[in-house]
Design an enzyme around this catalytic site. Sequence first.
Site, PDB file in Angstrom:
ATOM      1  CG  ASP A  41      -2.184   0.784   1.005  1.00 41.71           C
ATOM      2  OD1 ASP A  41      -2.298   1.448  -0.038  1.00 41.71           O
ATOM      3  OD2 ASP A  41      -3.064   0.725   1.881  1.00 41.71           O
ATOM      4  NE  ARG A  91      -6.372  -0.337  -4.084  1.00 39.92           N
ATOM      5  CZ  ARG A  91      -6.686   0.645  -3.237  1.00 39.92           C
ATOM      6  NH1 ARG A  91      -5.759   1.526  -2.875  1.00 39.92           N
ATOM      7  NH2 ARG A  91      -7.900   0.753  -2.741  1.00 39.92           N
TER       8      ARG A  91
END
Length: 303
Positions: free
Chosen positions: A125, A176
């Site tokens: 992330d 992402r």
Amino acid sequence: MSLFNTLLAPAISLAPRALIRKVSRRYIAGDTVAEATERVAALNAAGFCATVDVLGESTESLSQADHTTGEYLQVLEAIARDGLRANISVKPTALGLLLDATHCEHNLARLLNAAEAHSIFVRIDMEDASCTQHEIDLLLRLKRRGYNNVGLVLQAYLKRTDGDIAPLLGTGENLRICKGIYVEKPDLLVEGALDDRGAINPHFLRHVARCFDSGTFVGVATHDEALVDQVITLARSRLVAQTAFEFQMLLGVRESLRDRLLTEGYAVRIYVPYGKDWYGYSMRRIKENPRMAGYLLRALLTC
């Protein structure tokens, strides 16, 4: 509305923890691995994939980082044992990135090895801009070590993302793209992003288009329905297969949109956070994005 939310955010933090807890249940799976996997199983049964995240970001000690690593190992074991369609998302600061980058890489490699044994993907992330280069470098080091079951998040509201994405494109990669939620210095952001989230959309679309053109699998992470429709139009115009990307959304947010996308045949992955840091997660999201204060207030008034 944005001014109202900005003024409201500090007041939300004064609300009783029990009320925040009640509201958070829609957005957080629970405190334990078992609660998280139960929620994932239900999502799988409804047709969705999932990404599991252990709540808690920056850590104060390497022993705490190791504990978080151990928690993720339990998640991976549970995903494999229960045959869930899920992967994990990891914040490097939770594994010790800001304390000892080498130790963090060691912890992440442990997770990648365990995940690889069960064909599970691991998402690194992205955090605030002070961590961006550290996390890109971490990914590239892991790639050079031969790990292929790992990918990164990039934030479309940062100016630097145009350059950051270039070395990460290519067949076999998995990125992402999100708009970005952290409060950053204005000079780091694309024009207009500070005052208008819609100003990020052209940049978001450009990054997604580069993924499409390079054969890079991309997770399209947004709850902006207009942007979702633009991505669909882009994919159709470039004859991109539905298997080349997926939509990604947070647990409990815009459920009508996620259901619509699933009905239309698109893969949809739901981000499922869990852990004892539910209060910290809720408060951080309000601080990072005052618009969340409005969402929480509406949920509180209707729960």
